[in-house]
Design a protein around this motif. Sequence first.
Motif, PDB file in Angstrom:
ATOM      1  N   LEU A 219      -7.837   3.201   1.955  1.00  0.00           N
ATOM      2  CA  LEU A 219      -7.433   4.395   1.221  1.00  0.00           C
ATOM      3  C   LEU A 219      -6.073   4.181   0.557  1.00  0.00           C
ATOM      4  CD1 LEU A 219      -8.103   7.967   2.379  1.00  0.00           C
ATOM      5  CD2 LEU A 219      -5.890   7.424   1.379  1.00  0.00           C
ATOM      6  N   VAL A 220      -5.137   3.556   1.276  1.00  0.00           N
ATOM      7  CA  VAL A 220      -3.813   3.284   0.704  1.00  0.00           C
ATOM      8  C   VAL A 220      -3.942   2.264  -0.425  1.00  0.00           C
ATOM      9  CG1 VAL A 220      -1.530   2.314   1.188  1.00  0.00           C
ATOM     10  CG2 VAL A 220      -2.581   3.919   2.797  1.00  0.00           C
ATOM     11  N   VAL A 256       4.253   6.680  -0.697  1.00  0.00           N
ATOM     12  CA  VAL A 256       3.676   7.116   0.574  1.00  0.00           C
ATOM     13  C   VAL A 256       4.834   7.607   1.431  1.00  0.00           C
ATOM     14  CG1 VAL A 256       2.568   6.411   2.728  1.00  0.00           C
ATOM     15  CG2 VAL A 256       1.676   5.581   0.539  1.00  0.00           C
ATOM     16  N   ARG A 280      -2.607  14.930   1.110  1.00  0.00           N
ATOM     17  CA  ARG A 280      -2.515  14.506   2.501  1.00  0.00           C
ATOM     18  C   ARG A 280      -3.520  13.390   2.777  1.00  0.00           C
ATOM     19  NH1 ARG A 280      -1.008  19.755   5.897  1.00  0.00           N
ATOM     20  NH2 ARG A 280      -1.395  18.357   7.641  1.00  0.00           N
ATOM     21  N   TYR A 281      -3.115  12.438   3.581  1.00  0.00           N
ATOM     22  CA  TYR A 281      -4.013  11.342   3.969  1.00  0.00           C
ATOM     23  C   TYR A 281      -5.261  11.891   4.662  1.00  0.00           C
ATOM     24  CZ  TYR A 281      -5.646   7.036   6.208  1.00  0.00           C
ATOM     25  OH  TYR A 281      -6.414   5.974   6.627  1.00  0.00           O
ATOM     26  N   THR A 282      -5.083  12.852   5.569  1.00  0.00           N
ATOM     27  CA  THR A 282      -6.209  13.367   6.342  1.00  0.00           C
ATOM     28  C   THR A 282      -7.158  14.224   5.502  1.00  0.00           C
ATOM     29  OG1 THR A 282      -4.862  15.237   7.087  1.00  0.00           O
ATOM     30  CG2 THR A 282      -4.977  13.293   8.529  1.00  0.00           C
ATOM     31  N   CYS A 284      -8.189  13.138   2.576  1.00  0.00           N
ATOM     32  CA  CYS A 284      -8.884  12.186   1.700  1.00  0.00           C
ATOM     33  C   CYS A 284     -10.139  11.629   2.364  1.00  0.00           C
ATOM     34  CB  CYS A 284      -7.954  11.032   1.317  1.00  0.00           C
ATOM     35  SG  CYS A 284      -6.491  11.551   0.413  1.00  0.00           S
ATOM     36  N   LEU A 296       1.190  10.185  -1.536  1.00  0.00           N
ATOM     37  CA  LEU A 296       0.264  10.320  -0.420  1.00  0.00           C
ATOM     38  C   LEU A 296       1.097  10.615   0.820  1.00  0.00           C
ATOM     39  CD1 LEU A 296      -2.691   9.942   0.636  1.00  0.00           C
ATOM     40  CD2 LEU A 296      -2.079   7.552   1.081  1.00  0.00           C
ATOM     41  N   LEU A 298       1.356  10.661   4.616  1.00  0.00           N
ATOM     42  CA  LEU A 298       0.680  10.000   5.736  1.00  0.00           C
ATOM     43  C   LEU A 298       0.809  10.895   6.969  1.00  0.00           C
ATOM     44  CD1 LEU A 298      -0.803   7.249   6.085  1.00  0.00           C
ATOM     45  CD2 LEU A 298       1.306   6.370   7.073  1.00  0.00           C
ATOM     46  N   THR A 300      -0.697  11.201   9.760  1.00  0.00           N
ATOM     47  CA  THR A 300      -1.416  10.656  10.906  1.00  0.00           C
ATOM     48  C   THR A 300      -0.531   9.595  11.537  1.00  0.00           C
ATOM     49  OG1 THR A 300      -3.515   9.678  11.628  1.00  0.00           O
ATOM     50  CG2 THR A 300      -2.590   8.858   9.566  1.00  0.00           C
ATOM     51  N   VAL A 307       0.879   0.040   6.580  1.00  0.00           N
ATOM     52  CA  VAL A 307       1.082   0.534   5.214  1.00  0.00           C
ATOM     53  C   VAL A 307       2.282  -0.140   4.555  1.00  0.00           C
ATOM     54  CG1 VAL A 307       1.639   2.600   3.847  1.00  0.00           C
ATOM     55  CG2 VAL A 307      -0.085   2.716   5.646  1.00  0.00           C
TER      56      VAL A 307
END
Length: 414
Positions: A219-220, A256, A280-282, A284, A296, A298, A300, A307
Amino acid sequence: MWLYNFGVALYAWVIRLIAPRHEKARLWSEGRKDLFGRMARAIDPAARIVWIHTASLGEFEQGRPIIERLRREHPEYRILLTFFSPSGYEIRKNYTGADYIFYLPIDTPRNARRFLDTVRPQIAIFVKYEYWLNLLGELRRRNIRTYIVSAIFRRNSIFFRPYGGMWRQALETFDTIFVQNDESRDLLGGLGFGNVVVAGDTRFDRVAEIAAAARKVDLVERFRGDRRLFVAGSTWGPDEELLIRLANDYPDTRFVVAPHEMDEGRIARLLREVRGGAVRYTACTPETEFGSVQMLVLDTVGLLSSVYGYATWSYIGGGFGVGIHNTLEAATFGLPIAFGPNYAKFKEARDLVTLGAARSVRNYEELSAWFAPLHDNDAELRRAGRASKEYTVRHQGATLLIVKAIFQTTAAER
């Protein structure tokens, strides 16, 4: 000593008093219920035990290279790992590198005797600090081989004060004191300690392992695309205020940001105030299209160290509070680093600043002045990144030195 014992008892009483209203205190208190019974049921009475104590999560990461080398090279031992803090125990209680993982009991004279009667360690290793006087005294009386690793001493600490006699006596427990730097060795030498070895800091070995085992984060990678990426780790509100402005001034760069705590108000501010857009990462999925999204968040845990491997620049949070967080995780990837002004007590941060690999900033103008040449000048970017990487490589090797010294001595005494 009575004052120390009173202070320990008072601390435990206060923790139990606030436990119903405070999550960390509740975990601290509940984790010690029936502690000796659980230890006695779990620990093989015939096992040869190496006991390793770490205060919390940061010290665990410092001790982890030693634990894992021990596991590989000395499988004849079982490893007991203890934590003082819930922030270490609760995150690492299922760590497979140790055979037994428990909270450390409250350091009363009775508990110290009972603990050592239960676990019967052949070797005890303390990581960085935590000088529990009753435990150390009991280790000394039983002639159990005891070490402290990655320790660091400062002239203003209690050991060097006129009233620090019982703390100086506690240091007599250690067969060898493995310190991070020459200053610590010299300070202890002034007290008459000749059993001091400058081994360095095992965190350098740990971050090298982290970099070598960095995970692919799809995802990153998709978020970064063909742009360059700025990664900010363990940020707090004052850090994020600067980062929002930097993102808005550099729309060609993707960011990020990994908050140190998942504060919903601060996350909402990042999502709201970054003009290029933030997500938000969560929130996505593998199907998320980032388009022109610039940041983005992160939200989490467990990914930040990997990363950093996608980054071109980095920022470490905490420097506008009590102190910066882990700079070495970014430095091991060869990244230029910025952080806030409160970094003086971290030797690696001071070293990185001296080398030109890092910069301390007090406001947005200083952050922008640091970033602009690294953004625009590839030669300057390479120079700063190379200084970071070479520094971390140059300081590796403490783990090998420590394990070799401990077990050579142990073998010689058999």
